[in-house]
Design a protein around this motif. Structure first.
Motif, PDB file in Angstrom:
ATOM      1  N   ALA A  54       0.859  -1.190   0.000  1.00 13.15           N
ATOM      2  CA  ALA A  54       0.000   0.000   0.000  1.00 13.15           C
ATOM      3  C   ALA A  54       0.891   1.235   0.000  1.00 13.15           C
ATOM      4  O   ALA A  54       0.641   2.204  -0.731  1.00 13.15           O
ATOM      5  CB  ALA A  54      -0.905  -0.009   1.220  1.00 13.15           C
ATOM      6  N   ASP A  55       1.955   1.188   0.796  1.00  4.44           N
ATOM      7  CA  ASP A  55       2.890   2.313   0.864  1.00  4.44           C
ATOM      8  C   ASP A  55       3.699   2.451  -0.422  1.00  4.44           C
ATOM      9  O   ASP A  55       3.845   3.561  -0.968  1.00  4.44           O
ATOM     10  CB  ASP A  55       3.843   2.134   2.049  1.00  4.44           C
ATOM     11  CG  ASP A  55       3.137   2.209   3.396  1.00  4.44           C
ATOM     12  OD1 ASP A  55       2.206   3.029   3.523  1.00  4.44           O
ATOM     13  OD2 ASP A  55       3.505   1.449   4.305  1.00  4.44           O
ATOM     14  N   LEU A  56       4.231   1.345  -0.919  1.00  2.00           N
ATOM     15  CA  LEU A  56       5.122   1.422  -2.078  1.00  2.00           C
ATOM     16  C   LEU A  56       4.381   1.697  -3.378  1.00  2.00           C
ATOM     17  O   LEU A  56       4.951   2.285  -4.303  1.00  2.00           O
ATOM     18  CB  LEU A  56       5.951   0.141  -2.181  1.00  2.00           C
ATOM     19  CG  LEU A  56       7.010  -0.012  -1.080  1.00  2.00           C
ATOM     20  CD1 LEU A  56       7.720  -1.355  -1.188  1.00  2.00           C
ATOM     21  CD2 LEU A  56       8.025   1.135  -1.128  1.00  2.00           C
ATOM     22  N   SER A  57       3.115   1.314  -3.464  1.00  4.38           N
ATOM     23  CA  SER A  57       2.349   1.657  -4.667  1.00  4.38           C
ATOM     24  C   SER A  57       2.139   3.175  -4.736  1.00  4.38           C
ATOM     25  O   SER A  57       2.145   3.764  -5.825  1.00  4.38           O
ATOM     26  CB  SER A  57       1.009   0.924  -4.685  1.00  4.38           C
ATOM     27  OG  SER A  57       0.221   1.248  -3.556  1.00  4.38           O
ATOM     28  N   LYS A  58       1.995   3.806  -3.567  1.00  2.00           N
ATOM     29  CA  LYS A  58       1.889   5.273  -3.537  1.00  2.00           C
ATOM     30  C   LYS A  58       3.203   5.910  -3.975  1.00  2.00           C
ATOM     31  O   LYS A  58       3.211   6.931  -4.684  1.00  2.00           O
ATOM     32  CB  LYS A  58       1.517   5.737  -2.129  1.00  2.00           C
ATOM     33  CG  LYS A  58       0.111   5.340  -1.701  1.00  2.00           C
ATOM     34  CD  LYS A  58      -0.143   5.702  -0.243  1.00  2.00           C
ATOM     35  CE  LYS A  58      -1.516   5.202   0.209  1.00  2.00           C
ATOM     36  NZ  LYS A  58      -1.749   5.430   1.661  1.00  2.00           N
ATOM     37  N   GLU A  59       4.315   5.304  -3.577  1.00  2.00           N
ATOM     38  CA  GLU A  59       5.624   5.820  -3.976  1.00  2.00           C
ATOM     39  C   GLU A  59       5.833   5.683  -5.483  1.00  2.00           C
ATOM     40  O   GLU A  59       6.376   6.589  -6.132  1.00  2.00           O
ATOM     41  CB  GLU A  59       6.734   5.087  -3.224  1.00  2.00           C
ATOM     42  CG  GLU A  59       6.763   5.356  -1.729  1.00  2.00           C
ATOM     43  CD  GLU A  59       7.085   6.810  -1.403  1.00  2.00           C
ATOM     44  OE1 GLU A  59       7.947   7.406  -2.085  1.00  2.00           O
ATOM     45  OE2 GLU A  59       6.470   7.354  -0.465  1.00  2.00           O
ATOM     46  N   LEU A  60       5.407   4.558  -6.057  1.00  2.00           N
ATOM     47  CA  LEU A  60       5.541   4.361  -7.499  1.00  2.00           C
ATOM     48  C   LEU A  60       4.698   5.368  -8.259  1.00  2.00           C
ATOM     49  O   LEU A  60       5.160   5.970  -9.245  1.00  2.00           O
ATOM     50  CB  LEU A  60       5.138   2.932  -7.882  1.00  2.00           C
ATOM     51  CG  LEU A  60       5.199   2.590  -9.374  1.00  2.00           C
ATOM     52  CD1 LEU A  60       6.594   2.810  -9.941  1.00  2.00           C
ATOM     53  CD2 LEU A  60       4.738   1.152  -9.624  1.00  2.00           C
ATOM     54  N   ALA A  61       3.466   5.577  -7.811  1.00  2.00           N
ATOM     55  CA  ALA A  61       2.588   6.558  -8.457  1.00  2.00           C
ATOM     56  C   ALA A  61       3.193   7.960  -8.375  1.00  2.00           C
ATOM     57  O   ALA A  61       3.143   8.732  -9.342  1.00  2.00           O
ATOM     58  CB  ALA A  61       1.209   6.529  -7.811  1.00  2.00           C
ATOM     59  N   LYS A  62       3.798   8.269  -7.231  1.00  2.00           N
ATOM     60  CA  LYS A  62       4.432   9.583  -7.057  1.00  2.00           C
ATOM     61  C   LYS A  62       5.584   9.760  -8.044  1.00  2.00           C
ATOM     62  O   LYS A  62       5.752  10.827  -8.646  1.00  2.00           O
ATOM     63  CB  LYS A  62       4.926   9.715  -5.621  1.00  2.00           C
ATOM     64  CG  LYS A  62       5.441  11.110  -5.258  1.00  2.00           C
ATOM     65  CD  LYS A  62       6.107  11.120  -3.886  1.00  2.00           C
ATOM     66  CE  LYS A  62       5.168  10.624  -2.805  1.00  2.00           C
ATOM     67  NZ  LYS A  62       5.830  10.632  -1.457  1.00  2.00           N
ATOM     68  N   GLU A  63       6.401   8.715  -8.214  1.00  3.13           N
ATOM     69  CA  GLU A  63       7.528   8.790  -9.152  1.00  3.13           C
ATOM     70  C   GLU A  63       7.039   9.026 -10.586  1.00  3.13           C
ATOM     71  O   GLU A  63       7.706   9.697 -11.371  1.00  3.13           O
ATOM     72  CB  GLU A  63       8.356   7.503  -9.097  1.00  3.13           C
ATOM     73  CG  GLU A  63       9.058   7.245  -7.778  1.00  3.13           C
ATOM     74  CD  GLU A  63      10.239   8.168  -7.535  1.00  3.13           C
ATOM     75  OE1 GLU A  63      10.564   8.982  -8.431  1.00  3.13           O
ATOM     76  OE2 GLU A  63      10.831   8.084  -6.445  1.00  3.13           O
ATOM     77  N   LEU A  64       5.886   8.479 -10.901  1.00  6.02           N
ATOM     78  CA  LEU A  64       5.330   8.600 -12.251  1.00  6.02           C
ATOM     79  C   LEU A  64       4.503   9.863 -12.432  1.00  6.02           C
ATOM     80  O   LEU A  64       4.057  10.157 -13.546  1.00  6.02           O
ATOM     81  CB  LEU A  64       4.458   7.377 -12.557  1.00  6.02           C
ATOM     82  CG  LEU A  64       5.210   6.051 -12.748  1.00  6.02           C
ATOM     83  CD1 LEU A  64       4.261   4.870 -12.588  1.00  6.02           C
ATOM     84  CD2 LEU A  64       5.887   6.010 -14.106  1.00  6.02           C
ATOM     85  N   GLY A  65       4.273  10.599 -11.346  1.00  8.68           N
ATOM     86  CA  GLY A  65       3.416  11.775 -11.429  1.00  8.68           C
ATOM     87  C   GLY A  65       1.989  11.407 -11.771  1.00  8.68           C
ATOM     88  O   GLY A  65       1.280  12.139 -12.473  1.00  8.68           O
ATOM     89  N   ALA A  66       1.555  10.246 -11.252  1.00  8.34           N
ATOM     90  CA  ALA A  66       0.237   9.712 -11.607  1.00  8.34           C
ATOM     91  C   ALA A  66      -0.640   9.541 -10.381  1.00  8.34           C
ATOM     92  O   ALA A  66      -0.160   9.406  -9.249  1.00  8.34           O
ATOM     93  CB  ALA A  66       0.393   8.371 -12.316  1.00  8.34           C
ATOM     94  N   GLN A  67      -1.938   9.534 -10.604  1.00  9.22           N
ATOM     95  CA  GLN A  67      -2.907   9.255  -9.543  1.00  9.22           C
ATOM     96  C   GLN A  67      -3.035   7.744  -9.386  1.00  9.22           C
ATOM     97  O   GLN A  67      -3.175   7.017 -10.360  1.00  9.22           O
ATOM     98  CB  GLN A  67      -4.259   9.860  -9.891  1.00  9.22           C
ATOM     99  CG  GLN A  67      -5.333   9.620  -8.844  1.00  9.22           C
ATOM    100  CD  GLN A  67      -6.685  10.206  -9.234  1.00  9.22           C
ATOM    101  OE1 GLN A  67      -6.779  10.910 -10.225  1.00  9.22           O
ATOM    102  NE2 GLN A  67      -7.707   9.915  -8.461  1.00  9.22           N
ATOM    103  N   LEU A  68      -2.985   7.278  -8.155  1.00  9.80           N
ATOM    104  CA  LEU A  68      -3.066   5.847  -7.880  1.00  9.80           C
ATOM    105  C   LEU A  68      -4.513   5.369  -7.869  1.00  9.80           C
ATOM    106  O   LEU A  68      -5.363   5.961  -7.201  1.00  9.80           O
ATOM    107  CB  LEU A  68      -2.415   5.539  -6.532  1.00  9.80           C
ATOM    108  CG  LEU A  68      -2.461   4.080  -6.062  1.00  9.80           C
ATOM    109  CD1 LEU A  68      -1.685   3.174  -7.004  1.00  9.80           C
ATOM    110  CD2 LEU A  68      -1.912   3.977  -4.634  1.00  9.80           C
TER     111      LEU A  68
END
Length: 266
Positions: free
Chosen positions: A66-80
């Protein structure tokens, strides 16, 4: 026609086609689609303790992924966007383009790799038993006795392993929305076979639960993220994300937050 000319005549179309093929893949890559749409769809199993578990009080999914999917979305500049999935359906969900990636502690097995692509591992675990205090299963030797019912999650990597490992006990495959823990509480099974994350979480939350470790590590399995086949550009990005969070400390940080520090992959 000389040999050199004949070689050039064959090589030129190949040389022209190679960049075209690479360009076509880049255009079709999920990495390009996500950065353009600004939306990242992540498949998660919301019943996985310490990994991606929906808190019944808040409705929020909690755990390392849950935490790391938010980090991946942040890196991509995308909404999770979380897409609910399970171990029995995530392959079909990826193939049906319901999500770009599965992030919920999926065991990387050779059988699964025939249908999907796995990233580099970020956790490594093995099999544990969780049972009720005072129940019929008190030691690892008690797990494989006649009359014992051992619960596994349907579609998990532990399911086929336990079916081949146990010779006397009955393996009970549990499918969502039912859970192994619920079956154990209801006394329909005597023990649940699980991994380190669930063993830690269940024994932390329930005073009636106890963990039993085998005499030797069984079914040691790397956990990885999973993506559809045929998109090397997207897989490369996901692998770079894993390398990055290992180096900058985010993987260790979120693993320790969710009590998974001992199983972080090197």
């Amino acid at each position: 026609m000389s040999r050199l000319l004949r070689f050039a005549a064959v090589a030129l179309p190949v040389a022209v086609m190679a960049p075209q093929a690479a360009q076509a893949q880049a255009i079709q890559s999920r990495l390009i689609e996500v950065t353009k749409s600004k939306k990242l769809r992540v498949c998660q199993f919301p019943l996985y303790y310490s990994i991606s578990f929906r808190n019944p009080k808040t409705g929020e999914i909690e755990g390392i992924d849950a935490d790391l999917s938010k980090e991946l979305a942040k890196e991509l500049g995308a909404q999770l966007e979380i897409v609910e999935s399970s171990f029995g359906t995530f392959i079909a969900d990826l193939q049906a383009n319901k999500c770009e990636i599965g992030m919920f502690g999926v065991g990387a097995s050779l059988k699964r790799a025939q249908a999907v692509e796995f990233s580099k591992p970020y956790l490594i675990t093995n099999v544990y038993a969780v049972t009720r205090k005072g129940g019929p299963v008190k030691t690892w030797a008690d797990v494989d006795k006649k009359g014992v019912k051992a619960a596994v999650s349907l579609g998990s990597y532990i399911e086929p392993f336990m079916k081949s490992y146990l010779k006397n006990a009955e393996v009970v495959s549990v499918a969502p929305p039912n859970t192994r823990e619920g079956e154990l509480v209801a006394r329909r099974v005597d023990v649940i076979m699980t991994d380190f994350p669930t063993a830690v979480k269940v024994t932390d939350e329930f005073d009636w639960a106890q963990t039993i470790e085998p005499d030797e590590k069984l079914a040691v399995t790397p956990y990885a993220y999973v993506v559809p086949q045929g998109d090397q550009i997207w897989l490369n990005y996901v692998n770079l994300f894993i390398d990055t969070i290992k180096l900058d400390g985010r993987l260790k940080k979120y693993a320790e937050k969710n009590k998974l520090g001992p199983i972080v992959a090197p």
